[in-house]
Design a protein around this motif. Structure first.
Motif, PDB file in Angstrom:
ATOM      1  N   ARG A 195     -54.145 101.671 -13.238  1.00 20.21           N
ATOM      2  CA  ARG A 195     -54.988 101.389 -12.079  1.00 20.21           C
ATOM      3  C   ARG A 195     -54.316 100.339 -11.191  1.00 20.21           C
ATOM      4  O   ARG A 195     -53.935  99.263 -11.654  1.00 20.21           O
ATOM      5  CB  ARG A 195     -56.351 100.897 -12.528  1.00 20.21           C
ATOM      6  CG  ARG A 195     -57.332 100.771 -11.393  1.00 20.21           C
ATOM      7  CD  ARG A 195     -58.761 100.719 -11.864  1.00 20.21           C
ATOM      8  NE  ARG A 195     -59.673 100.531 -10.743  1.00 20.21           N
ATOM      9  CZ  ARG A 195     -60.991 100.473 -10.866  1.00 20.21           C
ATOM     10  NH1 ARG A 195     -61.541 100.608 -12.061  1.00 20.21           N
ATOM     11  NH2 ARG A 195     -61.756 100.296  -9.809  1.00 20.21           N
ATOM     12  N   GLU A 206     -53.578  97.644  -7.999  1.00 19.19           N
ATOM     13  CA  GLU A 206     -54.250  96.403  -7.602  1.00 19.19           C
ATOM     14  C   GLU A 206     -55.024  96.540  -6.299  1.00 19.19           C
ATOM     15  O   GLU A 206     -55.672  95.588  -5.876  1.00 19.19           O
ATOM     16  CB  GLU A 206     -53.214  95.281  -7.454  1.00 19.19           C
ATOM     17  CG  GLU A 206     -52.527  94.886  -8.748  1.00 19.19           C
ATOM     18  CD  GLU A 206     -51.458  93.829  -8.520  1.00 19.19           C
ATOM     19  OE1 GLU A 206     -51.384  93.292  -7.393  1.00 19.19           O
ATOM     20  OE2 GLU A 206     -50.688  93.549  -9.454  1.00 19.19           O
ATOM     21  N   PRO A 264     -57.500  99.317  -3.627  1.00 18.03           N
ATOM     22  CA  PRO A 264     -58.296 100.545  -3.620  1.00 18.03           C
ATOM     23  C   PRO A 264     -57.400 101.760  -3.368  1.00 18.03           C
ATOM     24  O   PRO A 264     -56.528 101.723  -2.495  1.00 18.03           O
ATOM     25  CB  PRO A 264     -59.273 100.328  -2.463  1.00 18.03           C
ATOM     26  CG  PRO A 264     -59.303  98.858  -2.234  1.00 18.03           C
ATOM     27  CD  PRO A 264     -57.948  98.351  -2.595  1.00 18.03           C
ATOM     28  N   THR A 314     -57.427 105.999  -2.785  1.00 14.32           N
ATOM     29  CA  THR A 314     -58.105 107.269  -2.554  1.00 14.32           C
ATOM     30  C   THR A 314     -57.099 108.387  -2.758  1.00 14.32           C
ATOM     31  O   THR A 314     -56.044 108.404  -2.115  1.00 14.32           O
ATOM     32  CB  THR A 314     -58.680 107.358  -1.131  1.00 14.32           C
ATOM     33  OG1 THR A 314     -59.633 106.304  -0.932  1.00 14.32           O
ATOM     34  CG2 THR A 314     -59.354 108.704  -0.896  1.00 14.32           C
ATOM     35  N   ALA A 337     -56.846 109.971 -12.054  1.00 20.12           N
ATOM     36  CA  ALA A 337     -57.235 109.367 -13.326  1.00 20.12           C
ATOM     37  C   ALA A 337     -56.254 108.275 -13.740  1.00 20.12           C
ATOM     38  O   ALA A 337     -56.635 107.290 -14.376  1.00 20.12           O
ATOM     39  CB  ALA A 337     -57.315 110.435 -14.411  1.00 20.12           C
ATOM     40  N   SER A 379     -56.272 105.435 -10.030  1.00 24.64           N
ATOM     41  CA  SER A 379     -57.441 105.102  -9.212  1.00 24.64           C
ATOM     42  C   SER A 379     -58.676 104.982 -10.088  1.00 24.64           C
ATOM     43  O   SER A 379     -58.765 105.573 -11.159  1.00 24.64           O
ATOM     44  CB  SER A 379     -57.663 106.179  -8.145  1.00 24.64           C
ATOM     45  OG  SER A 379     -58.864 105.978  -7.443  1.00 24.64           O
ATOM     46  N   GLY A 380     -59.643 104.256  -9.592  1.00 24.03           N
ATOM     47  CA  GLY A 380     -60.916 104.166 -10.290  1.00 24.03           C
ATOM     48  C   GLY A 380     -61.893 105.233  -9.850  1.00 24.03           C
ATOM     49  O   GLY A 380     -63.039 105.247 -10.280  1.00 24.03           O
ATOM     50  N   ALA A 381     -61.436 106.152  -9.003  1.00 23.12           N
ATOM     51  CA  ALA A 381     -62.313 107.197  -8.465  1.00 23.12           C
ATOM     52  C   ALA A 381     -61.694 108.565  -8.704  1.00 23.12           C
ATOM     53  O   ALA A 381     -60.490 108.700  -8.939  1.00 23.12           O
ATOM     54  CB  ALA A 381     -62.543 106.973  -6.969  1.00 23.12           C
TER      55      ALA A 381
END
Length: 272
Positions: free
Chosen positions: A210, A212, A214, A216, A236, A239-241
């Motif tokens: 992940r 540091e 954001p 997309t 996966a 990203s956290g989304a």
């Protein structure tokens, strides 16, 4: 058309770049076999929110092309780092596609560049990648480089269309073909294909985690070059989304669904 009025010599390569807009910085990084002109319908929509820097990768578009040149992914992240220094950027927003995605990731994990946000789509980032054409050209680069012009043009047109889900306009075909024509452009086209090597993403794939900033991840649902499942896996990993599917789009989202890219970037900027 986007203007690229500036030239920076980086490790002996002349790199062309341009800038539009006002506000905090955003860097747009194109992929192969395209140029910064892929952003022509996208960055003007962001120019009231960001100062957008765009450039042609080493060996692409209006940047220098020459025999014996290294245009592999190994040099592109170093070029990006040098441009960050030239532009005096620390944490810009980044928009990246295809090889531009690999370049942004390599620069992050290998060169220590940091981003305010990353919007990445249909990226060369996870094994396996490299089409049957890539493998064939790597074995027979000389034969392809020397083929008659009419054959090269036909191959190039067909290859470009496979990147898009919808029929490309004649304007787009001519725009993306132009740098790869003639005695300099034709060998340069096959040079960049011959230098495609999965080892450059293998080198960083085990470092993925992940990020540091954001992130997309978008992906054309009909991408025939890099399947949507790769986007799911990349999201996966970094990203956290979840990966956002882009309907009715292939690999070249900039032509199939440019509005989806604009919307994703604007949403990312608003969240920041």
């Amino acid at each position: 058309m986007l203007n690229l009025p500036y030239t920076k010599i980086i490790d002996g390569n002349a790199v062309r770049w341009g800038r539009i807009g006002s506000g905090p910085p955003l860097v747009a990084i194109h992929g192969t076999p395209f140029s910064s002109q892929v952003w022509r319908r996208i960055v003007p929509q962001l120019a009231d929110r960001r100062t957008i820097y765009y450039f042609d990768l080493v060996g692409y578009g209006l940047s220098e092309m020459r025999e014996g040149q290294d245009v592999s992914l190994a040099v592109q992240n170093k070029t990006l780092a040098a441009l960050f220094s030239e532009w005096n950027l620390e944490r810009p927003d980044v928009l990246a596609h295809d090889f531009g995605g690999a370049t942004a990731l390599r620069a992050y994990y290998l060169n220590g560049l940091r981003y305010r946000s990353l919007t990445i789509f249909d990226a060369v980032a996870l094994a396996p990648w490299g089409s049957a054409l890539v493998q064939h050209v790597r074995r027979h680069e000389g034969a392809f480089s020397g083929m008659p012009d009419y054959m090269h043009r036909a191959l190039l047109r067909a290859y470009l269309q496979t990147a898009a889900h919808n029929p490309l306009s004649e304007e787009a075909v001519e725009l993306y073909s132009a740098p790869w024509l003639g005695p300099v452009g034709q060998p340069a086209f096959y040079r960049q294909i011959a230098q495609m090597d999965q080892k450059f993403t293998d080198e960083i794939e085990d470092r993925y985690g992940r990020m540091e900033c954001p992130v997309t991840v978008l992906w054309g649902q009909n991408d025939e070059w890099i399947p949507f499942a790769q986007g799911v896996n990349l999201a996966a990993a970094i990203s956290g989304a979840a990966c956002i599917p882009i309907v009715d789009s292939g690999h070249l989202v900039q032509e199939d669904r440019p509005e989806a890219i604009v919307a994703a970037v604007l949403k990312q900027l608003d969240q920041g």
